[in-house]
Design a protein around this motif. Structure first.
Motif, PDB file in Angstrom:
ATOM      1  N   PRO A   1      -4.017  -1.250  -7.797  1.00  0.00           N
ATOM      2  CA  PRO A   1      -2.779  -0.370  -7.153  1.00  0.00           C
ATOM      3  C   PRO A   1      -1.895  -0.157  -8.563  1.00  0.00           C
ATOM      4  O   PRO A   1      -1.880  -0.905  -9.440  1.00  0.00           O
ATOM      5  CB  PRO A   1      -2.406  -0.916  -5.896  1.00  0.00           C
ATOM      6  CG  PRO A   1      -2.526  -2.312  -6.637  1.00  0.00           C
ATOM      7  CD  PRO A   1      -3.643  -2.537  -7.248  1.00  0.00           C
ATOM      8  N   PRO A   2      -1.078   0.925  -8.316  1.00  0.00           N
ATOM      9  CA  PRO A   2       0.029   1.062  -9.250  1.00  0.00           C
ATOM     10  C   PRO A   2       0.853  -0.170  -9.138  1.00  0.00           C
ATOM     11  O   PRO A   2       0.921  -0.852  -8.103  1.00  0.00           O
ATOM     12  CB  PRO A   2       0.469   2.480  -8.874  1.00  0.00           C
ATOM     13  CG  PRO A   2      -0.011   2.583  -7.574  1.00  0.00           C
ATOM     14  CD  PRO A   2      -1.229   1.967  -7.585  1.00  0.00           C
ATOM     15  N   ARG A   3       1.890  -0.386  -9.994  1.00  0.00           N
ATOM     16  CA  ARG A   3       2.878  -1.519  -9.934  1.00  0.00           C
ATOM     17  C   ARG A   3       3.723  -1.632  -8.772  1.00  0.00           C
ATOM     18  O   ARG A   3       3.907  -2.569  -8.180  1.00  0.00           O
ATOM     19  CB  ARG A   3       3.816  -1.596 -11.188  1.00  0.00           C
ATOM     20  CG  ARG A   3       4.656  -2.685 -11.310  1.00  0.00           C
ATOM     21  CD  ARG A   3       5.328  -2.682 -12.624  1.00  0.00           C
ATOM     22  NE  ARG A   3       6.004  -4.009 -12.821  1.00  0.00           N
ATOM     23  CZ  ARG A   3       6.877  -4.415 -13.747  1.00  0.00           C
ATOM     24  NH1 ARG A   3       6.693  -3.621 -14.859  1.00  0.00           N
ATOM     25  NH2 ARG A   3       7.474  -5.623 -14.011  1.00  0.00           N
TER      26      ARG A   3
ATOM     27  N   GLY B   1       1.001   2.629   2.843  1.00  0.00           N
ATOM     28  CA  GLY B   1      -0.141   2.380   3.394  1.00  0.00           C
ATOM     29  C   GLY B   1      -0.405   1.107   3.729  1.00  0.00           C
ATOM     30  O   GLY B   1       0.520   0.053   3.410  1.00  0.00           O
ATOM     31  N   ARG B   2      -1.736   0.719   4.167  1.00  0.00           N
ATOM     32  CA  ARG B   2      -2.010  -0.653   4.623  1.00  0.00           C
ATOM     33  C   ARG B   2      -2.451  -1.399   3.589  1.00  0.00           C
ATOM     34  O   ARG B   2      -2.272  -0.937   2.401  1.00  0.00           O
ATOM     35  CB  ARG B   2      -3.278  -0.591   5.615  1.00  0.00           C
ATOM     36  CG  ARG B   2      -2.832   0.255   6.933  1.00  0.00           C
ATOM     37  CD  ARG B   2      -3.984   0.039   8.014  1.00  0.00           C
ATOM     38  NE  ARG B   2      -5.447  -0.295   7.408  1.00  0.00           N
ATOM     39  CZ  ARG B   2      -6.345  -0.815   8.045  1.00  0.00           C
ATOM     40  NH1 ARG B   2      -5.849  -1.384   9.336  1.00  0.00           N
ATOM     41  NH2 ARG B   2      -7.564  -1.068   7.597  1.00  0.00           N
ATOM     42  N   ASP B   3      -2.343  -2.703   3.621  1.00  0.00           N
ATOM     43  CA  ASP B   3      -2.719  -3.778   2.526  1.00  0.00           C
ATOM     44  C   ASP B   3      -4.039  -3.218   1.679  1.00  0.00           C
ATOM     45  O   ASP B   3      -4.194  -3.491   0.590  1.00  0.00           O
ATOM     46  CB  ASP B   3      -2.389  -4.998   2.737  1.00  0.00           C
ATOM     47  CG  ASP B   3      -3.464  -5.579   3.911  1.00  0.00           C
ATOM     48  OD1 ASP B   3      -3.889  -4.410   4.568  1.00  0.00           O
ATOM     49  OD2 ASP B   3      -3.465  -6.582   4.443  1.00  0.00           O
ATOM     50  N   ASN B   4      -4.999  -2.710   2.735  1.00  0.00           N
ATOM     51  CA  ASN B   4      -6.273  -2.375   2.208  1.00  0.00           C
ATOM     52  C   ASN B   4      -6.142  -0.972   1.170  1.00  0.00           C
ATOM     53  O   ASN B   4      -6.998  -1.240   0.159  1.00  0.00           O
ATOM     54  CB  ASN B   4      -7.234  -1.663   3.215  1.00  0.00           C
ATOM     55  CG  ASN B   4      -7.718  -2.824   4.190  1.00  0.00           C
ATOM     56  OD1 ASN B   4      -7.601  -4.002   3.957  1.00  0.00           O
ATOM     57  ND2 ASN B   4      -8.203  -2.399   5.259  1.00  0.00           N
ATOM     58  N   ALA B   5      -5.081  -0.288   1.156  1.00  0.00           N
ATOM     59  CA  ALA B   5      -4.935   0.770   0.324  1.00  0.00           C
ATOM     60  C   ALA B   5      -4.463   0.138  -0.976  1.00  0.00           C
ATOM     61  O   ALA B   5      -4.480   0.997  -2.055  1.00  0.00           O
ATOM     62  CB  ALA B   5      -4.038   1.909   0.910  1.00  0.00           C
TER      63      ALA B   5
ATOM     64  N   PRO C   1      -4.199   5.761   1.562  1.00  0.00           N
ATOM     65  CA  PRO C   1      -4.071   6.831   0.429  1.00  0.00           C
ATOM     66  C   PRO C   1      -4.494   6.300  -0.951  1.00  0.00           C
ATOM     67  O   PRO C   1      -4.589   6.971  -2.127  1.00  0.00           O
ATOM     68  CB  PRO C   1      -2.714   7.137   0.490  1.00  0.00           C
ATOM     69  CG  PRO C   1      -2.061   5.963   0.830  1.00  0.00           C
ATOM     70  CD  PRO C   1      -3.159   5.209   1.987  1.00  0.00           C
ATOM     71  N   GLY C   2      -4.855   4.958  -1.156  1.00  0.00           N
ATOM     72  CA  GLY C   2      -5.119   4.494  -2.426  1.00  0.00           C
ATOM     73  C   GLY C   2      -6.445   5.008  -2.878  1.00  0.00           C
ATOM     74  O   GLY C   2      -6.802   5.087  -3.980  1.00  0.00           O
ATOM     75  N   LEU C   3      -7.291   4.970  -1.815  1.00  0.00           N
ATOM     76  CA  LEU C   3      -8.591   5.832  -2.306  1.00  0.00           C
ATOM     77  C   LEU C   3      -8.357   7.007  -2.971  1.00  0.00           C
ATOM     78  O   LEU C   3      -9.386   7.362  -3.911  1.00  0.00           O
ATOM     79  CB  LEU C   3      -9.578   5.625  -0.824  1.00  0.00           C
ATOM     80  CG  LEU C   3     -10.893   6.588  -1.219  1.00  0.00           C
ATOM     81  CD1 LEU C   3     -11.708   5.672  -2.054  1.00  0.00           C
ATOM     82  CD2 LEU C   3     -11.411   6.631   0.112  1.00  0.00           C
ATOM     83  N   ASP C   4      -7.615   7.915  -2.288  1.00  0.00           N
ATOM     84  CA  ASP C   4      -7.340   9.153  -2.990  1.00  0.00           C
ATOM     85  C   ASP C   4      -6.897   9.132  -4.333  1.00  0.00           C
ATOM     86  O   ASP C   4      -7.396   9.834  -5.026  1.00  0.00           O
ATOM     87  CB  ASP C   4      -6.587   9.975  -2.095  1.00  0.00           C
ATOM     88  CG  ASP C   4      -6.918  10.093  -0.729  1.00  0.00           C
ATOM     89  OD1 ASP C   4      -8.086  10.089  -0.451  1.00  0.00           O
ATOM     90  OD2 ASP C   4      -6.182  10.038   0.282  1.00  0.00           O
TER      91      ASP C   4
END
Length: 211
Positions: free
Chosen positions: A134-136, A141-145, A168-171
């Motif tokens: 992830p970014p810093r 969102g959830r920890d999965n994101a 939203p991390g996937l996006d």
């Protein structure tokens, strides 16, 4: 690269040409002792007595509950986590588990390091590990994101490990330039919440592993 069969969970073992060993996640949804013995047994069978680094993708128990037991059985060099690993506001469940994990790492005297998108871990001369997410500051969102998405490159081949990456991390990841890969571990054990067709179109793997 070996994917250890731990049931509902993840453990990827990376062995480098110069004899180093790295784990990406180490846990299962079930008794931690079983996960620990399964992973330790595989490592011992390979003649491995030291784990140079462990990368923990995120704070779900099926990705880390074997770590305390492995710390008792092996010399461990460094544990890498995302900036959100121990953040109670990013957790989707009780924070007692991640805190117990953190305490076990600290008590074992193992350095704990944070990594985020843009970081690169060099393993000897030939292997490089790039962190894409992830970014810093993480994503909402959830920890999965906020799973650590890491690519490992060696000899012109690329392996991609995305943890339990979800929106939203996937996006955010799919908005980046496509990343052509030889082998991909399917995000979140192949969950439809991780858009398997879209992720496969973005990473164009020859092989997909479902953990």
């Amino acid at each position: 690269c070996s994917f250890v069969a731990v049931g509902h969970g993840t453990c990827v073992v990376l062995e480098t040409p110069d004899g180093r060993t790295l784990l990406y996640d180490a846990g299962m949804l079930g008794p931690p002792d079983y996960a620990t013995q399964t992973i330790a047994g595989y490592l011992w069978d390979r003649g491995i007595l030291r784990i140079d680094a462990i990368i923990l993708s995120h704070a779900d128990i099926d990705h880390y509950n074997a770590v305390p037991g492995l710390l008792d059985r092996f010399r461990v060099g460094t544990v890498y986590v995302s900036p959100l690993m121990f953040d109670e506001f990013g957790a989707t469940g009780p924070t007692r588990g991640p805190e117990m994990l953190r305490r076990a790492i600290v008590d074992a005297g193992v350095p704990l390091r944070e990594v985020w998108s843009g970081d690169r871990l060099r393993v000897g001369e030939a292997v490089k590990i790039d962190v894409h997410h992830p970014p810093r500051g993480g994503v909402i969102g959830r920890d999965n994101a906020n799973s650590i998405v890491a690519s490992i490159e060696y000899a012109g081949r690329r392996l991609l490990l995305p943890g339990d990456l979800e929106t939203p991390g996937l996006d955010d990841v799919l908005a980046e330039l496509p990343l052509d890969c030889d082998v991909v571990m399917a995000p979140h054990h192949g969950s439809r919440l991780s858009d398997p067709p879209g992720f496969a179109a973005w990473s164009t793997p020859e092989w997909v592993v479902l953990s």
